[in-house]
Design an enzyme around this catalytic site. Structure first.
Site, PDB file in Angstrom:
ATOM      1  N   ASP A  82      76.412 -48.984   3.328  1.00 43.13           N
ATOM      2  CA  ASP A  82      75.644 -48.102   2.212  1.00 43.13           C
ATOM      3  C   ASP A  82      76.652 -46.799   2.040  1.00 43.13           C
ATOM      4  O   ASP A  82      77.706 -46.806   2.746  1.00 43.13           O
ATOM      5  CB  ASP A  82      74.359 -47.259   2.618  1.00 43.13           C
ATOM      6  CG  ASP A  82      73.620 -47.303   1.222  1.00 43.13           C
ATOM      7  OD1 ASP A  82      74.021 -47.015   0.158  1.00 43.13           O
ATOM      8  OD2 ASP A  82      72.416 -47.517   1.596  1.00 43.13           O
ATOM      9  N   ARG A  86      76.322 -50.870 -22.138  1.00 49.48           N
ATOM     10  CA  ARG A  86      76.464 -51.940 -21.180  1.00 49.48           C
ATOM     11  C   ARG A  86      77.978 -52.021 -20.820  1.00 49.48           C
ATOM     12  O   ARG A  86      78.140 -52.291 -19.521  1.00 49.48           O
ATOM     13  CB  ARG A  86      75.990 -53.139 -22.000  1.00 49.48           C
ATOM     14  CG  ARG A  86      75.975 -54.265 -21.019  1.00 49.48           C
ATOM     15  CD  ARG A  86      75.177 -55.479 -21.701  1.00 49.48           C
ATOM     16  NE  ARG A  86      75.175 -56.752 -20.719  1.00 49.48           N
ATOM     17  CZ  ARG A  86      74.428 -56.872 -19.951  1.00 49.48           C
ATOM     18  NH1 ARG A  86      73.406 -55.705 -19.568  1.00 49.48           N
ATOM     19  NH2 ARG A  86      74.362 -58.058 -18.953  1.00 49.48           N
ATOM     20  N   ASN A 106      80.495 -51.441 -12.501  1.00 53.97           N
ATOM     21  CA  ASN A 106      80.244 -52.541 -11.339  1.00 53.97           C
ATOM     22  C   ASN A 106      81.570 -53.347 -10.996  1.00 53.97           C
ATOM     23  O   ASN A 106      81.613 -53.886 -10.040  1.00 53.97           O
ATOM     24  CB  ASN A 106      79.088 -53.399 -11.667  1.00 53.97           C
ATOM     25  CG  ASN A 106      77.788 -52.708 -11.504  1.00 53.97           C
ATOM     26  OD1 ASN A 106      77.435 -52.356 -10.643  1.00 53.97           O
ATOM     27  ND2 ASN A 106      77.186 -52.535 -12.782  1.00 53.97           N
ATOM     28  N   VAL A 154      73.156 -59.725  -5.835  1.00 56.78           N
ATOM     29  CA  VAL A 154      71.776 -59.396  -6.308  1.00 56.78           C
ATOM     30  C   VAL A 154      71.844 -58.583  -7.345  1.00 56.78           C
ATOM     31  O   VAL A 154      71.250 -58.446  -8.262  1.00 56.78           O
ATOM     32  CB  VAL A 154      70.975 -59.225  -5.045  1.00 56.78           C
ATOM     33  CG1 VAL A 154      69.589 -58.629  -5.450  1.00 56.78           C
ATOM     34  CG2 VAL A 154      70.706 -59.958  -4.258  1.00 56.78           C
ATOM     35  N   GLY A 155      72.832 -57.471  -6.885  1.00 59.68           N
ATOM     36  CA  GLY A 155      73.027 -56.283  -7.829  1.00 59.68           C
ATOM     37  C   GLY A 155      73.298 -56.561  -9.300  1.00 59.68           C
ATOM     38  O   GLY A 155      74.288 -57.443  -9.579  1.00 59.68           O
ATOM     39  N   ASN A 156      72.715 -56.221 -10.250  1.00 57.88           N
ATOM     40  CA  ASN A 156      72.860 -56.287 -11.654  1.00 57.88           C
ATOM     41  C   ASN A 156      74.127 -55.711 -12.250  1.00 57.88           C
ATOM     42  O   ASN A 156      74.315 -54.506 -11.936  1.00 57.88           O
ATOM     43  CB  ASN A 156      71.532 -56.118 -12.370  1.00 57.88           C
ATOM     44  CG  ASN A 156      70.570 -57.335 -12.205  1.00 57.88           C
ATOM     45  OD1 ASN A 156      70.669 -58.389 -12.016  1.00 57.88           O
ATOM     46  ND2 ASN A 156      69.377 -56.773 -11.818  1.00 57.88           N
ATOM     47  N   ASP A 190      63.602 -65.157 -10.921  1.00 52.93           N
ATOM     48  CA  ASP A 190      63.120 -65.691 -12.058  1.00 52.93           C
ATOM     49  C   ASP A 190      62.438 -67.200 -12.155  1.00 52.93           C
ATOM     50  O   ASP A 190      61.561 -67.544 -12.524  1.00 52.93           O
ATOM     51  CB  ASP A 190      64.288 -65.824 -13.072  1.00 52.93           C
ATOM     52  CG  ASP A 190      65.235 -64.615 -12.962  1.00 52.93           C
ATOM     53  OD1 ASP A 190      64.283 -63.702 -13.392  1.00 52.93           O
ATOM     54  OD2 ASP A 190      66.379 -64.513 -12.855  1.00 52.93           O
ATOM     55  N   ARG A 211      59.141 -66.699 -10.374  1.00 48.21           N
ATOM     56  CA  ARG A 211      58.270 -66.066 -11.533  1.00 48.21           C
ATOM     57  C   ARG A 211      57.710 -67.217 -12.407  1.00 48.21           C
ATOM     58  O   ARG A 211      56.567 -67.398 -12.746  1.00 48.21           O
ATOM     59  CB  ARG A 211      58.754 -64.978 -12.332  1.00 48.21           C
ATOM     60  CG  ARG A 211      58.985 -63.657 -11.543  1.00 48.21           C
ATOM     61  CD  ARG A 211      60.190 -62.916 -12.371  1.00 48.21           C
ATOM     62  NE  ARG A 211      60.173 -61.531 -11.895  1.00 48.21           N
ATOM     63  CZ  ARG A 211      61.109 -60.750 -12.083  1.00 48.21           C
ATOM     64  NH1 ARG A 211      62.214 -61.014 -12.899  1.00 48.21           N
ATOM     65  NH2 ARG A 211      61.152 -59.564 -11.621  1.00 48.21           N
ATOM     66  N   HIS A 268      71.058 -64.085 -15.405  1.00 39.63           N
ATOM     67  CA  HIS A 268      69.737 -63.306 -14.913  1.00 39.63           C
ATOM     68  C   HIS A 268      69.638 -61.959 -15.956  1.00 39.63           C
ATOM     69  O   HIS A 268      69.980 -60.933 -15.391  1.00 39.63           O
ATOM     70  CB  HIS A 268      70.138 -62.659 -13.335  1.00 39.63           C
ATOM     71  CG  HIS A 268      68.811 -61.847 -13.022  1.00 39.63           C
ATOM     72  ND1 HIS A 268      67.661 -62.372 -12.978  1.00 39.63           N
ATOM     73  CD2 HIS A 268      68.756 -60.502 -12.535  1.00 39.63           C
ATOM     74  CE1 HIS A 268      66.951 -61.193 -12.340  1.00 39.63           C
ATOM     75  NE2 HIS A 268      67.583 -60.252 -12.333  1.00 39.63           N
TER      76      HIS A 268
END
Length: 314
Positions: free
Chosen positions: A23, A79, A86, A110-112, A140, A143, A168
């Site tokens: 972290d 965006r 990122n 996993v992080g977008n 997804d 879901r 995603h």
């Protein structure tokens, strides 16, 4: 997620686990609390927990890397600014994987924006095979599976082979044209089981596409329990393989695919997994409705990739 991994739900009930938790420096005292909780679970498989804020410690000799953290989108943020922030994170983590991790490491992002973050990490780790990188679209997938199961009044385990194509994001395409539903012991095509084509080609798709936003709206926080479960499902399938005749969705390297998706993307496909190696399921018939949706999500990914790669060179 950590609890499920540490108690053996992902890598097996006889596989000892060392968890290395990375972290940022301001979060280290919080991480110490997580370590205490893991210790206090007294889990027989958990050999050691190592908290760190140093990449050279975190990525050393890893078998598996699950990259959960990323820069979240803030109010008023463009965006492209999100992508730029990122790129810096995943360029750094990719380079650390390249330098310190085993060359056989399996990396799940996993992080977008997960697909493009995954691509940047893979490009920043040239000595690790691109096939070792994947991003999470299993949430997804789960879901979509659950929506069909609820509609048919059956357990989710009676629904198989839904597909998430593409990004995603809200452009993803949840596809049930190859999905099967077990109804009273006989396996039916999803359209025959649901008997509501309008719902399956309309509301069902938008519900799955917008589900993350709906969860945030309801609980003022993003998906946690369901995301953790999806991460564990994804990684367990990589480790143990998929069941015969079943495929799952994950974001993987698109180069060489048979569906006409542009090369050099991380795009969600239906995959089968054997011996820790995924293979895109070939030969599924794609109708015009599906093709248009698959193309639309690919276009978004191409745009994301091109923007991100321009920052990678900086």
């Amino acid at each position: 997620m950590l609890f499920s991994i540490a108690k053996g739900d992902v890598f097996g009930k006889d596989q000892p686990i060392i968890l290395v938790l990375l972290d940022i420096p301001p979060m280290m005292t919080v991480l110490d609390g997580v370590v205490m909780e893991l210790q206090d679970c007294a889990l027989p498989l958990l050999k050691e927990v190592i908290p760190t804020d140093k990449e050279e410690v975190a990525f050393k000799d890893l078998d598996v890397a699950i990259l959960v953290g990323s820069m979240p989108r803030r109010d008023g943020m463009e965006r492209k600014d999100l992508l730029k922030a990122n790129v810096a994170i995943f360029k750094s983590q990719g380079a650390a994987l390249d330098k310190y991790a085993k060359k056989t490491v399996k990396v799940l992002v996993v992080g977008n924006p997960a697909n493009t973050n995954c691509l940047i990490a893979a490009k920043s780790a040239p000595s690790i095979p691109k096939e070792n990188f994947s991003c999470l679209t299993r949430l997804d997938h789960n879901r979509a599976r659950s929506q069909v199961a609820m509609r048919c009044g059956v357990p989710a385990s009676h629904v198989k082979n839904v597909i998430i194509w593409g990004n995603h994001s809200s452009t993803q395409y949840p596809d049930v044209h190859h999905c099967k539903v077990n109804m009273s012991g006989s396996e039916l095509a999803c359209f025959d089981a649901v008997k509501d084509d309008k719902w399956l080609t309309g509301e069902f798709i938008s519900t799955v596409q917008q589900r993350g936003a709906a969860v945030i709206k309801a609980r003022k926080l993003s998906s946690a329990m369901s995301a953790a479960k999806a991460i564990c499902d994804h990684m367990r399938d990589i480790w143990s393989g998929t069941a015969e005749g079943e495929f799952i969705s994950m974001g993987v390297y698109s180069t060489g695919n048979s569906y006409g998706v542009a090369e050099d993307l991380i795009y969600s496909f239906p995959v089968e997994i054997k011996n820790k190696t995924w293979k895109i399921v070939d030969g599924l018939t794609i109708n015009k409705f599906s093709q248009e949706k698959m193309d639309a999500t690919a276009a978004e990914l191409i745009e994301e990739r091109d923007t991100a790669v321009s920052y990678l060179a900086v």
